[in-house]
Design a protein around this motif. Structure first.
Motif, PDB file in Angstrom:
ATOM      1  N   GLN B 150       0.837  -1.195   0.000  1.00 45.63           N
ATOM      2  CA  GLN B 150       0.000   0.000   0.000  1.00 45.63           C
ATOM      3  C   GLN B 150       0.882   1.259   0.000  1.00 45.63           C
ATOM      4  O   GLN B 150       0.641   2.201  -0.763  1.00 45.63           O
ATOM      5  N   ALA B 151       1.924   1.227   0.845  1.00 42.43           N
ATOM      6  CA  ALA B 151       2.830   2.379   0.909  1.00 42.43           C
ATOM      7  C   ALA B 151       3.457   2.625  -0.461  1.00 42.43           C
ATOM      8  O   ALA B 151       3.541   3.758  -0.931  1.00 42.43           O
ATOM      9  N   GLN B 153       2.314   1.801  -3.367  1.00 44.31           N
ATOM     10  CA  GLN B 153       1.335   2.313  -4.332  1.00 44.31           C
ATOM     11  C   GLN B 153       1.074   3.793  -4.119  1.00 44.31           C
ATOM     12  O   GLN B 153       0.936   4.556  -5.068  1.00 44.31           O
ATOM     13  N   LEU B 154       0.979   4.197  -2.846  1.00 44.16           N
ATOM     14  CA  LEU B 154       0.728   5.613  -2.576  1.00 44.16           C
ATOM     15  C   LEU B 154       1.930   6.456  -3.014  1.00 44.16           C
ATOM     16  O   LEU B 154       1.766   7.494  -3.633  1.00 44.16           O
ATOM     17  N   LEU B 155       3.112   5.975  -2.706  1.00 44.18           N
ATOM     18  CA  LEU B 155       4.317   6.722  -3.091  1.00 44.18           C
ATOM     19  C   LEU B 155       4.436   6.832  -4.614  1.00 44.18           C
ATOM     20  O   LEU B 155       4.910   7.835  -5.136  1.00 44.18           O
ATOM     21  N   ARG B 157       2.252   7.394  -6.543  1.00 46.44           N
ATOM     22  CA  ARG B 157       1.386   8.460  -7.066  1.00 46.44           C
ATOM     23  C   ARG B 157       1.981   9.848  -6.904  1.00 46.44           C
ATOM     24  O   ARG B 157       1.433  10.817  -7.405  1.00 46.44           O
ATOM     25  N   LEU B 201       1.622  13.270   0.522  1.00 43.40           N
ATOM     26  CA  LEU B 201       1.550  11.883   0.984  1.00 43.40           C
ATOM     27  C   LEU B 201       0.529  11.771   2.123  1.00 43.40           C
ATOM     28  O   LEU B 201      -0.253  10.817   2.192  1.00 43.40           O
ATOM     29  N   ARG B 202       0.533  12.777   2.978  1.00 48.37           N
ATOM     30  CA  ARG B 202      -0.406  12.798   4.105  1.00 48.37           C
ATOM     31  C   ARG B 202      -1.851  12.756   3.586  1.00 48.37           C
ATOM     32  O   ARG B 202      -2.676  11.988   4.048  1.00 48.37           O
ATOM     33  N   TYR B 205      -2.642   9.334   2.070  1.00 43.95           N
ATOM     34  CA  TYR B 205      -2.794   8.255   3.053  1.00 43.95           C
ATOM     35  C   TYR B 205      -3.985   8.496   3.979  1.00 43.95           C
ATOM     36  O   TYR B 205      -4.882   7.671   4.072  1.00 43.95           O
ATOM     37  N   TYR B 206      -3.994   9.634   4.639  1.00 46.22           N
ATOM     38  CA  TYR B 206      -5.075   9.858   5.596  1.00 46.22           C
ATOM     39  C   TYR B 206      -6.384  10.186   4.880  1.00 46.22           C
ATOM     40  O   TYR B 206      -7.453   9.865   5.360  1.00 46.22           O
ATOM     41  N   ASN B 208      -7.325   8.716   2.200  1.00 48.52           N
ATOM     42  CA  ASN B 208      -7.872   7.407   1.845  1.00 48.52           C
ATOM     43  C   ASN B 208      -8.376   6.648   3.045  1.00 48.52           C
ATOM     44  O   ASN B 208      -9.381   5.951   2.981  1.00 48.52           O
ATOM     45  N   GLU B 210      -9.403   7.760   5.932  1.00 43.65           N
ATOM     46  CA  GLU B 210     -10.478   8.307   6.759  1.00 43.65           C
ATOM     47  C   GLU B 210     -11.823   8.215   6.062  1.00 43.65           C
ATOM     48  O   GLU B 210     -11.905   8.090   4.881  1.00 43.65           O
TER      49      GLU B 210
END
Lengths: 273, 210
Positions: B150-151, B153-155, B157, B201-202, B205-206, B208, B210
């Motif tokens: 997951q990390a 994939q987010l990175l 982006r 990134l925040r 991640y958050y 998504n 929340e």
């Protein structure tokens, strides 16, 4: 800029003096809002760190696997055992007695015919293919898809949906879905991989090249690294041997590149073309 | 402790591992993977399981080390600690519902925590008893492969430069001045970009989660 973010960073990166650290820890204990912010920021730093470390581990693993090809990482013995599990007398008894009645000579002739047909077909397909295709076929393995169990935002759901198609080899459908998610890096990579799987090498080449060209030095990026390797393979399949060779040389020149060993080996096969 | 081949002292291994030094990581990987793989394979696992468990083990060991959760209680060296984490992780997985009805564990090759997977020490107890009740809390600080996926994939982006700046700052732990020089920026601009990138990134991640 944000002072609190910098303050937390100093702790996370270990750049505080012992005194500053104690005062930081005291605040962490006393101030709940600060503590919450710290936990959130630490999580993000951890994501960056662990993702980077895992990139390195993947690259080391690939290097180890491709090191000599005989590192004992594949366990063919177990599979071989399974293949011989069926007992030789598993046929129904009626069929066994019928088989016995047919003469050995007939079996020999039939076997010879089957052998000729199979061998002929094999030789035709094998030797009628251009050398680039043969080398490509020997080296190409589809990129494994991502796990499809995550639930998160809208994009993730769409990405996972596309990934399910990719992993079940529904490449045309997967390509359509990945296309809708561009310019996301993961989507670009798997769009190109879907084209590759579907045999549309021109399109695969274009998208791999788009991703591979963005590789900055110093960042061990998983997707751009893989894209370079697949870009080289798609070039090879498209008979752009000189270009394939120069991409492989570039990969071989990067010490940390996950496909370095493979690129070195494949380069050695190319001059024969 | 000296390494098996005598190349590295324990202090060098710890220091290099903490920094993510490629030579130490590669050495640690090659030195320990075969044992972990053999353990996983002889206990109902596959090659892929072995690879996942081993990498999760390294990530967890690294995380614990960098957060000072790995300390004096482990007098036996990092390699032993790493193998222990991998065993723990695999035990936990084999005890989960998915594995409950699969084939029995190979107790011959599981010989308690002292024996680094070797089955020649006569340890016959079932693997579930002692290790899962180990008092070392750091074993519970597991890193799941899914989290890392997951990390990543987010990175993926973020823009390349953003990924690079976060990587240089948090993983390589370079100062803003060093990052500025590496990325041909001024120190102020590097600082600003790092702030913006972390915010992106925040949000990813958050936003998504929340």
């Amino acid at each position: 800029m944000n002072n609190q973010e910098e303050y937390i960073d100093q702790y996370l990166n270990g750049t505080m003096s012992e005194e500053e650290k104690q005062s930081f820890l005291r605040r962490l204990e006393e101030d709940a809002a600060f503590r919450q912010e710290f936990v959130r920021q630490e999580k993000l730093a951890d994501m960056v760190r662990l993702a980077a470390l895992q990139e390195q581990l993947e690259s080391i693993h690939l290097e180890m696997e491709s090191g000599d090809g005989h590192t004992g990482l594949t366990d063919s013995g177990a599979a071989d055992n399974r293949l011989t599990d069926n007992p030789p007398d598993a046929l129904p008894s009626g069929m066994r007695s019928a088989i016995k009645k047919i003469s050995a000579g007939w079996w020999l002739a039939a076997a010879a015919v089957i052998l000729l047909v199979v061998l002929g077909d094999y030789l035709l397909t094998r030797y009628s293919r251009p050398p680039e295709e043969k080398i490509f076929a020997a080296w190409y393995a589809p990129a494994p898809g991502l796990p499809t169990t995550m639930g998160a935002g809208q994009n993730d759901i769409r990405l996972m949906d596309a990934m399910v198609d990719y992993k079940t080899k529904e490449y045309s459908s997967a390509a359509g879905k990945f296309k809708a998610l561009l310019p996301d890096t993961v989507a670009v990579f798997y769009l190109a991989s879907s084209y590759m799987g579907a045999g549309q090498y021109d399109s695969a080449y274009l998208f791999f090249r788009r991703l591979a060209g963005t590789h900055p030095t110093g960042w061990p990026d998983h997707y751009t690294g893989m894209a370079q390797w697949y870009e080289a393979l798609s070039c090879l399949r498209l008979k752009k041997v000189t270009e394939a060779r120069s991409i492989l040389q570039a990969i071989s020149g990067i010490t940390d590149h996950p496909y370095r060993e493979k690129a070195l080996k494949l380069s050695k096969e190319l001059p024969a073309l | 402790m000296k390494a098996a081949a005598g190349q590295f002292s324990e202090a060098e291994i710890l220091e290099g591992f903490k920094r993510g030094d490629r030579i130490i990581l590669s050495w640690l990987y090659r030195q320990n993977y075969a044992a972990v793989r053999s353990f996983v394979l002889s206990n109902s696992g596959t090659d892929q399981d072995a690879r996942d468990v081993f990498q999760e083990g390294i990530l967890a060991a690294w995380n614990n080390l960098s957060k000072n959760r790995y300390e004096s209680r482990e007098g036996k060296g990092l390699e032993s600690y790493l193998r222990k984490i991998c065993r723990f992780r695999w035990l936990e997985r084999t005890r989960s519902a998915a594995f409950r009805y699969s084939s029995a564990m190979d107790t011959e090759s599981f010989s308690g925590e002292e024996n680094d997977f070797r089955g020649d020490s006569g340890g016959k107890q079932l693997p579930s008893t002692d290790l899962l009740n180990d008092s070392d809390d750091s074993l519970n600080q597991l890193i799941r492969k899914e989290e890392i996926d997951q990390a990543r994939q987010l990175l993926a982006r973020l823009r390349e430069r953003c990924r690079k700046i976060l990587y240089l700052f948090y993983y390589r732990r370079l100062s803003m001045e060093e990052i500025a020089s590496e990325m041909e920026l001024t120190a102020d601009s590097a600082k600003n970009q790092k702030y913006r990138c972390l915010n992106q990134l925040r949000e990813l991640y958050y936003g998504n989660a929340e």
